[in-house]
Design a protein around this motif. Structure first.
Motif, mmCIF file in Angstrom:
data_model
loop_
_atom_site.group_PDB
_atom_site.id
_atom_site.type_symbol
_atom_site.label_atom_id
_atom_site.label_comp_id
_atom_site.label_asym_id
_atom_site.label_seq_id
_atom_site.Cartn_x
_atom_site.Cartn_y
_atom_site.Cartn_z
ATOM 1 N N GLY A 274 0.779 -1.222 0.000
ATOM 2 C CA GLY A 274 0.000 0.000 0.000
ATOM 3 C C GLY A 274 0.811 1.272 0.000
ATOM 4 N N SER A 275 2.134 1.150 0.053
ATOM 5 C CA SER A 275 2.988 2.340 0.054
ATOM 6 C C SER A 275 4.310 1.997 -0.602
ATOM 7 N N VAL A 276 5.054 3.024 -1.013
ATOM 8 C CA VAL A 276 6.335 2.784 -1.668
ATOM 9 C C VAL A 276 7.332 2.169 -0.694
ATOM 10 N N GLN A 277 7.215 2.513 0.607
ATOM 11 C CA GLN A 277 8.128 1.917 1.585
ATOM 12 C C GLN A 277 7.871 0.418 1.738
ATOM 13 N N GLU A 278 6.600 0.049 1.793
ATOM 14 C CA GLU A 278 6.257 -1.373 1.891
ATOM 15 C C GLU A 278 6.652 -2.104 0.613
ATOM 16 N N PHE A 279 6.455 -1.449 -0.518
ATOM 17 C CA PHE A 279 6.840 -2.017 -1.810
ATOM 18 C C PHE A 279 8.348 -2.294 -1.838
ATOM 19 N N ALA A 280 9.152 -1.337 -1.363
ATOM 20 C CA ALA A 280 10.609 -1.501 -1.345
ATOM 21 C C ALA A 280 11.010 -2.683 -0.462
ATOM 22 N N ARG A 281 10.352 -2.824 0.703
ATOM 23 C CA ARG A 281 10.681 -3.949 1.593
ATOM 24 C C ARG A 281 10.334 -5.283 0.936
ATOM 25 N N CYS A 282 9.190 -5.331 0.258
ATOM 26 C CA CYS A 282 8.788 -6.579 -0.405
ATOM 27 C C CYS A 282 9.742 -6.921 -1.552
ATOM 28 N N LEU A 283 10.179 -5.910 -2.307
ATOM 29 C CA LEU A 283 11.136 -6.166 -3.381
ATOM 30 C C LEU A 283 12.443 -6.726 -2.826
ATOM 31 N N ASP A 284 12.882 -6.196 -1.696
ATOM 32 C CA ASP A 284 14.118 -6.693 -1.078
ATOM 33 C C ASP A 284 13.984 -8.165 -0.705
ATOM 34 N N SER A 285 12.803 -8.558 -0.219
ATOM 35 C CA SER A 285 12.623 -9.952 0.202
ATOM 36 C C SER A 285 12.444 -10.897 -0.973
ATOM 37 N N VAL A 286 11.827 -10.396 -2.064
ATOM 38 C CA VAL A 286 11.543 -11.260 -3.214
ATOM 39 C C VAL A 286 12.674 -11.216 -4.238
ATOM 40 N N LEU A 287 13.249 -10.038 -4.454
ATOM 41 C CA LEU A 287 14.239 -9.830 -5.526
ATOM 42 C C LEU A 287 15.488 -9.144 -4.988
ATOM 43 N N GLY A 288 15.918 -9.529 -3.806
ATOM 44 C CA GLY A 288 17.031 -8.861 -3.149
ATOM 45 C C GLY A 288 18.335 -8.912 -3.910
ATOM 46 N N GLU A 289 18.511 -9.944 -4.768
ATOM 47 C CA GLU A 289 19.789 -10.082 -5.489
ATOM 48 C C GLU A 289 20.007 -8.955 -6.490
ATOM 49 N N PHE A 290 18.925 -8.250 -6.873
ATOM 50 C CA PHE A 290 19.069 -7.156 -7.833
ATOM 51 C C PHE A 290 19.572 -5.870 -7.189
ATOM 52 N N ALA A 291 19.381 -5.717 -5.869
ATOM 53 C CA ALA A 291 19.838 -4.525 -5.141
ATOM 54 C C ALA A 291 19.392 -3.242 -5.851
ATOM 55 N N PHE A 292 18.084 -3.122 -6.093
ATOM 56 C CA PHE A 292 17.558 -1.959 -6.791
ATOM 57 C C PHE A 292 17.814 -0.688 -5.981
ATOM 58 N N PRO A 293 18.319 0.386 -6.606
ATOM 59 C CA PRO A 293 18.503 1.648 -5.881
ATOM 60 C C PRO A 293 17.157 2.266 -5.514
ATOM 61 N N ASP A 294 17.164 3.080 -4.444
ATOM 62 C CA ASP A 294 15.911 3.664 -3.936
ATOM 63 C C ASP A 294 15.198 4.493 -4.993
ATOM 64 N N GLU A 295 15.956 5.296 -5.762
ATOM 65 C CA GLU A 295 15.310 6.160 -6.746
ATOM 66 C C GLU A 295 14.622 5.345 -7.849
ATOM 67 N N PHE A 296 15.197 4.175 -8.162
ATOM 68 C CA PHE A 296 14.578 3.296 -9.149
ATOM 69 C C PHE A 296 13.261 2.743 -8.617
ATOM 70 N N VAL A 297 13.249 2.310 -7.366
ATOM 71 C CA VAL A 297 12.032 1.759 -6.758
ATOM 72 C C VAL A 297 10.929 2.816 -6.738
ATOM 73 N N VAL A 298 11.286 4.049 -6.412
ATOM 74 C CA VAL A 298 10.300 5.132 -6.386
ATOM 75 C C VAL A 298 9.717 5.349 -7.789
ATOM 76 N N GLU A 299 10.559 5.314 -8.803
ATOM 77 C CA GLU A 299 10.064 5.502 -10.178
ATOM 78 C C GLU A 299 9.173 4.348 -10.609
ATOM 79 N N VAL A 300 9.535 3.136 -10.223
ATOM 80 C CA VAL A 300 8.711 1.967 -10.563
ATOM 81 C C VAL A 300 7.338 2.091 -9.903
ATOM 82 N N TRP A 301 7.318 2.466 -8.628
ATOM 83 C CA TRP A 301 6.046 2.630 -7.909
ATOM 84 C C TRP A 301 5.169 3.683 -8.607
ATOM 85 N N ALA A 302 5.792 4.789 -9.011
ATOM 86 C CA ALA A 302 5.047 5.848 -9.686
ATOM 87 C C ALA A 302 4.521 5.370 -11.042
#
Length: 312
Positions: A274-302
């Motif tokens: 429900g939020s970009v912060q929760e989305f970032a945490r879920c990505l880390d748990s599911v796709l942590g090997e990619f080490a997505f930068p924060d700005e990328f995660v924010v753009e993906v959420w948007a």
């Protein structure tokens, strides 16, 4: 004393009440049996048609195709759906329509090219086949690689400076290429797919990002997963297609890769948050090997939010 006749006489049995037939509620519903999923396949350069079934991921798919044609699974570079040509818009990703025809592109000639990195970007977009081979999905017009005629879309990158990259994921290969020093020549060892006569001389490249080919709306698809069993699902919704396309575009601009399956996984993950912060945490748990930068995660959420609004 009882007589023998009396001893041998059968005893009368008390009549039993008839057993009523079981009610429908007492009968457990029989599990729905899915028909066997059988797919037709050919080698892209030409072969008889084979039939395959019983696979749950890309590696198993390649093994089944290899078994059907008597070749090693490592001979297969990638597969396309419903076209024998090296068409990156028809590339097999994480989903196969139940009526799709699978064409397997196998190893052809090996070639080596020397490249001098005069700019930060080489102009390559990398993807992989999910089974150990990274290959070129797009070449940008006017780029360094665009000026090297020997390099083609569909070529598998086997080694960089004689260092084998077989088994590396696309994002790892893209990172290696980005980190090569400028003004210093390096060597790429490439394997081109074996081509049919009508594909000889074909060299596809594009600076644009056409929409990735998807299965037709309303059809069921077989969803292949890197972990777990494959599942039969409805074709992606309009929102899922649009959101996945936007995320795939961001993967290319940030990381130099295209991966519709990865994009779809990110969209699926967003639907549970429900939020970009929760989305970032879920990505880390599911796709942590990619080490997505924060700005990328924010753009993906948007981007996913924009797709949701556009599709209502």
């Amino acid at each position: 004393m009882e007589s023998a006749a009396a001893r041998e006489a059968p005893r009368a049995e008390t009549p039993r009440a008839p057993v009523p037939p079981p009610s429908p509620a007492e009968h457990p519903a029989a599990p729905r049996v899915r028909p066997r999923l059988v797919f037709r396949t050919q080698l892209a350069h030409g072969s008889p048609t084979g039939k395959i079934e019983g696979f749950t991921n890309v590696r198993e798919l390649y093994a089944k195709i290899a078994e059907a044609f008597g070749i090693a699974p490592t001979e297969i570079l990638f597969c396309t759906l419903n076209s024998h040509k090296v068409d990156m818009q028809k590339l097999l990703g994480g989903q196969i329509g139940l009526e799709d025809f699978i064409f397997a592109h196998v190893r052809g000639e090996t070639k080596e090219v020397e490249v001098t990195k005069t700019e930060d970007a080489l102009g390559l977009t990398i993807t992989d086949n999910g089974a150990g081979y990274a290959f070129i999905k797009r070449i940008k017009e006017g780029s360094i690689i665009n000026r090297i005629e020997a390099v083609c879309v569909g070529d598998s990158i086997e080694a960089i400076n004689d260092h084998s990259i077989v088994g590396c994921r696309h994002y790892e290969v893209a990172k290696m290429l980005r980190e090569l020093p400028k003004s210093q020549p390096f060597t790429l060892r490439l394997v081109q797919p074996r081509r049919a006569f009508d594909m000889i001389g074909q060299r596809s490249r594009s600076s644009k990002c056409p929409v990735e080919a998807r299965v037709a709306s309303g059809r069921e698809t077989l969803r292949l997963r890197s972990g777990g069993a494959a599942t039969v699902e409805e074709a992606p919704s309009e929102f899922e297609e649009e959101a996945s396309r936007k995320v795939d575009d961001l993967l290319e601009s940030y990381m130099g890769i295209r991966d519709p399956e990865l994009a779809s996984t990110m969209v699926e993950t967003s639907k549970k948050t429900g939020s970009v912060q929760e989305f970032a945490r879920c990505l880390d748990s599911v796709l942590g090997e990619f080490a997505f930068p924060d700005e990328f995660v924010v753009e993906v959420w948007a981007a996913i939010g924009e797709a949701r609004e556009a599709c209502g």
